[in-house]
Design a protein around this motif. Structure first.
Motif, mmCIF file in Angstrom:
data_model
loop_
_atom_site.group_PDB
_atom_site.id
_atom_site.type_symbol
_atom_site.label_atom_id
_atom_site.label_comp_id
_atom_site.label_asym_id
_atom_site.label_seq_id
_atom_site.Cartn_x
_atom_site.Cartn_y
_atom_site.Cartn_z
ATOM 1 N N LYS A 109 -12.247 3.918 5.101
ATOM 2 C CA LYS A 109 -11.849 4.829 4.220
ATOM 3 C C LYS A 109 -10.083 5.021 3.992
ATOM 4 C CE LYS A 109 -15.503 7.893 5.724
ATOM 5 N NZ LYS A 109 -15.798 9.320 6.438
ATOM 6 N N LEU A 110 -9.570 4.662 5.081
ATOM 7 C CA LEU A 110 -8.040 4.462 4.867
ATOM 8 C C LEU A 110 -7.427 3.713 3.932
ATOM 9 C CD1 LEU A 110 -7.085 5.070 8.592
ATOM 10 C CD2 LEU A 110 -6.743 6.553 6.750
ATOM 11 N N ARG A 111 -8.419 2.412 3.814
ATOM 12 C CA ARG A 111 -8.140 1.360 2.627
ATOM 13 C C ARG A 111 -8.330 1.770 1.228
ATOM 14 N NH1 ARG A 111 -4.570 -1.937 5.003
ATOM 15 N NH2 ARG A 111 -5.267 -2.777 6.791
ATOM 16 N N ARG A 112 -9.440 2.745 1.236
ATOM 17 C CA ARG A 112 -9.696 3.226 -0.002
ATOM 18 C C ARG A 112 -8.593 4.327 -0.374
ATOM 19 N NH1 ARG A 112 -14.239 5.907 1.129
ATOM 20 N NH2 ARG A 112 -15.269 3.976 1.219
ATOM 21 N N ALA A 113 -8.124 5.122 0.602
ATOM 22 C CA ALA A 113 -6.894 6.184 0.111
ATOM 23 C C ALA A 113 -5.746 5.336 -0.073
ATOM 24 C CB ALA A 113 -6.757 6.771 1.598
ATOM 25 N N GLU A 114 -5.668 3.951 0.496
ATOM 26 C CA GLU A 114 -4.431 3.338 0.013
ATOM 27 C C GLU A 114 -4.423 2.723 -1.322
ATOM 28 O OE1 GLU A 114 -2.692 -1.165 1.181
ATOM 29 O OE2 GLU A 114 -4.298 -0.172 2.403
ATOM 30 N N GLN A 115 -5.458 2.600 -1.965
ATOM 31 C CA GLN A 115 -5.888 2.250 -3.283
ATOM 32 C C GLN A 115 -5.609 3.349 -4.040
ATOM 33 O OE1 GLN A 115 -9.525 0.504 -3.681
ATOM 34 N NE2 GLN A 115 -9.030 -1.516 -2.459
ATOM 35 N N ASP A 124 -11.233 11.345 -0.008
ATOM 36 C CA ASP A 124 -11.814 11.862 1.217
ATOM 37 C C ASP A 124 -11.322 12.991 2.205
ATOM 38 O OD1 ASP A 124 -12.439 11.121 4.374
ATOM 39 O OD2 ASP A 124 -14.017 10.023 3.204
ATOM 40 N N ALA A 125 -12.268 13.769 2.473
ATOM 41 C CA ALA A 125 -12.018 14.944 2.842
ATOM 42 C C ALA A 125 -11.303 14.659 4.453
ATOM 43 C CB ALA A 125 -12.994 16.068 3.010
ATOM 44 N N ALA A 126 -11.960 13.806 5.167
ATOM 45 C CA ALA A 126 -11.351 13.427 6.642
ATOM 46 C C ALA A 126 -9.955 13.002 6.362
ATOM 47 C CB ALA A 126 -12.532 12.582 7.216
ATOM 48 N N VAL A 127 -9.715 12.185 5.435
ATOM 49 C CA VAL A 127 -8.413 11.389 5.467
ATOM 50 C C VAL A 127 -7.363 12.576 5.055
ATOM 51 C CG1 VAL A 127 -7.020 9.751 4.179
ATOM 52 C CG2 VAL A 127 -9.314 9.448 4.990
ATOM 53 N N ARG A 128 -7.691 13.445 3.941
ATOM 54 C CA ARG A 128 -6.925 14.544 3.790
ATOM 55 C C ARG A 128 -6.829 15.519 4.782
ATOM 56 N NH1 ARG A 128 -10.385 15.341 -0.729
ATOM 57 N NH2 ARG A 128 -11.086 17.295 0.278
ATOM 58 N N LEU A 129 -7.464 15.906 5.672
ATOM 59 C CA LEU A 129 -7.454 16.685 7.022
ATOM 60 C C LEU A 129 -6.484 15.843 8.192
ATOM 61 C CD1 LEU A 129 -8.060 19.045 8.775
ATOM 62 C CD2 LEU A 129 -9.997 17.633 9.707
ATOM 63 N N PHE A 151 7.185 2.800 1.108
ATOM 64 C CA PHE A 151 5.630 2.234 1.800
ATOM 65 C C PHE A 151 4.775 3.209 1.266
ATOM 66 C CE2 PHE A 151 7.987 5.431 4.768
ATOM 67 C CZ PHE A 151 6.694 6.134 5.002
ATOM 68 N N ASN A 152 3.659 2.913 1.524
ATOM 69 C CA ASN A 152 2.381 3.557 1.221
ATOM 70 C C ASN A 152 1.713 4.027 2.409
ATOM 71 O OD1 ASN A 152 -0.662 3.994 0.831
ATOM 72 N ND2 ASN A 152 -0.385 2.937 -1.113
ATOM 73 N N MET A 153 1.667 5.448 2.765
ATOM 74 C CA MET A 153 1.610 6.001 3.549
ATOM 75 C C MET A 153 0.193 5.838 4.204
ATOM 76 S SD MET A 153 1.991 10.254 4.713
ATOM 77 C CE MET A 153 1.464 10.973 6.267
ATOM 78 N N SER A 154 -0.753 5.657 3.315
ATOM 79 C CA SER A 154 -2.057 5.293 3.828
ATOM 80 C C SER A 154 -2.296 4.003 4.639
ATOM 81 C CB SER A 154 -3.056 5.638 2.536
ATOM 82 O OG SER A 154 -3.347 6.955 2.152
ATOM 83 N N ALA A 155 -1.536 3.199 3.840
ATOM 84 C CA ALA A 155 -1.631 1.651 4.263
ATOM 85 C C ALA A 155 -1.066 1.473 5.799
ATOM 86 C CB ALA A 155 -0.862 0.797 3.426
#
Length: 496
Positions: free
Chosen positions: A20-26, A36-41, A361-365
């Motif tokens: 999920k975090l890799r998807r958010a990175e992209q 993703d709601a969990a990543v946003r939270l 830098f990419n914060m999600s990465a």
């Protein structure tokens, strides 16, 4: 994490995976919102926690409430100012690096050379930071006439008149040097409604025009066009000098010559790609400094608050003569009339003043890397709350390691100089405590958390009684802070 909602949030955070975090990175790379709601939270919790980390973007956002609360107490600000001390060429900076320079009998040709000066500053971040804070503190005390003690603000008449408050935020440039964005509150400045009324009087507009002529300039003799400006030598090292002697017989002539030399070198704007030219929505390049600037034959201010200084060449930045002459550096200044014409500008300036620093830098990465380590090392924890507490702690530290800070800014934090200059002290007052205080003083009322309004036992709302409650609470707060000149901030929590 002691909130009642964290148990629910912790269960949602348990659904996060590295995928999920890799998807958010992209999505972040493509500048798309996180789906993703969990990543946003998780990001919201990290931002709330990082607000206590010095120098973080989130900590800078907290400064906005302090600026707005100052406007609530003292009316909106009157002036916007940017000061960019020249650490590469100022002889004071070289003295801080250890160079033996006689400032009482200064001779610029005795050295050190331009290359040596640049190398000295690049190798000594402490000297660069000390020079910046020395210059800003001196400007505040001598030019603005403001001295701040632990419990009081002493304000004398300065170059802009008498100030009631100031709030400045330090920012680092790409090369690492520091500069300051500052808001100034003039004492007894009219409020919004009064300003709208006074602008209709020609006498008041004439006084404002005199203020603009003396303090905000964009024209000197010879700055009529690009051709006339080319006839004036561009002295890149003009800051490697000292201000004219006040006791000199030809002092006025000296400062006129010095002001022209400094503004020619420091205030002429040149649009360059990757510096100020950025692509617009249509793909065309435009200047983010909004050059070319509007031209005007005279200083003016209209009834609706539109104002401007005399400017014949459309690429001349505005400057404050007192700062240019005494600090010999680039600066910018704007008048905020607190009318409809500048109300949006005041909001933009407040947001720009506390904007986040640039990052590469990419914060999600970064979060994905820290999350992978967390999942491998927390098998010994069975308690859900402790696992999520440790997760947020590790991710905040992981992101903090990637934070980009210039060396002079790091030295400012280590030496306790900080990244803000403010005349007043601030204290946080949260809505939950405020509502509890009202309930203790007036038991016959209760605050409905859903709407954030005061209601009677039967659900009716009396405007007069609400006003009495607020006046009582305000009186109690003022009694506690009157001896320290504190400005009170009301911050609304997640429950309203």
């Amino acid at each position: 994490m002691h909130r009642g909602t964290f148990e629910r949030d912790a269960r949602l955070l348990m659904t996060i995976t590295v995928e999920k975090l890799r998807r958010a990175e992209q999505e972040e790379e493509q500048k798309k919102p996180i789906s993703d709601a969990a990543v946003r939270l998780l990001r919201r919790h990290i931002q709330a926690t990082a607000g206590r980390v010095i120098g973080s973007d989130q900590s800078r956002y907290c400064l906005r409430s302090q600026i707005w609360s100052t406007s609530v107490m003292l009316n909106p600000p009157s002036l916007w100012l940017t000061i960019n001390p020249c650490d590469l060429h100022d002889p004071i900076a070289q003295v801080f690096t250890g160079e033996n320079i006689n400032l009482d009998n200064f001779v610029s040709t005795l050295g050190p050379t331009k290359d040596v000066r640049a190398k000295n500053i690049a190798l000594d971040a402490y000297a660069a930071a000390k020079f910046f804070h020395f210059m800003i503190s001196t400007i505040l005390r001598t030019l603005f006439g403001v001295t701040v003690t632990t419990y009081q603000v002493h304000s004398e008449t300065g170059v802009f008149g008498q100030l009631s408050a100031y709030f400045g935020v330090v920012e680092s440039q790409g090369q690492g040097s520091l500069h300051l964005h500052m808001l100034l509150w003039l004492k007894n400045a009219p409020c919004y409604e009064e300003m709208e009324c006074r602008l209709t009087y020609p006498e008041f507009r004439e006084d404002v025009q005199k203020f603009i002529k003396n303090n905000i300039r964009a024209y000197l003799l010879g700055f009529e066009s690009s051709d006339s400006i080319k006839d004036i030598p561009n002295e890149v090292e003009v800051a490697y000098s000292r201000p004219p002697n006040l006791e000199a017989a030809d002092y006025n002539e000296q400062i006129q010559v010095l002001e022209k030399r400094i503004t020619r070198a420091k205030q002429l704007h040149t649009c360059e790609f990757c510096r100020c030219l950025v692509p617009s929505k249509t793909g065309a390049l435009k200047c983010k400094r909004r050059a070319p600037f509007p031209r005007s034959q005279d200083d003016y201010i209209s009834e609706n608050g539109d104002w401007g200084m005399k400017r014949l060449h459309e690429y001349m930045n505005a400057w404050s003569p007192a700062i240019s002459i005494n600090a010999r550096c680039n600066n910018d200044i704007k008048l905020l009339t607190n009318s409809k014409a500048t109300s949006n500008l005041s909001y933009y300036i407040t947001s720009y003043q506390t904007k986040k620093q640039g990052r590469n830098f990419n914060m999600s990465a970064v979060m994905a890397k820290g999350f992978a380590y967390h999942t491998q090392t927390t098998s010994y924890l069975d308690d859900l709350r402790n696992r999520q507490r440790l997760l947020i702690f590790r991710l905040v530290n992981t992101i903090n390691r990637e934070q980009e800070l210039a060396a002079p800014m790091v030295m400012s934090y280590l030496m306790g100089w900080g990244d803000t200059y403010c005349s007043h002290h601030y204290a946080n007052i949260y809505w939950s405590l405020f509502s509890k205080h009202l309930g203790d003083v007036f038991p016959q009322f209760h605050l409905t958390r859903e709407r954030g309004v005061t209601s009677g036992k039967d659900g009716s709302k009396s405007e007069k009684e609400i006003d009495l409650c607020l006046e009582k609470a305000k009186s109690d707060v003022e009694t506690q802070t009157s001896d320290t000149d504190d400005v009170v901030i009301l911050e609304v929590d997640d429950n309203g």
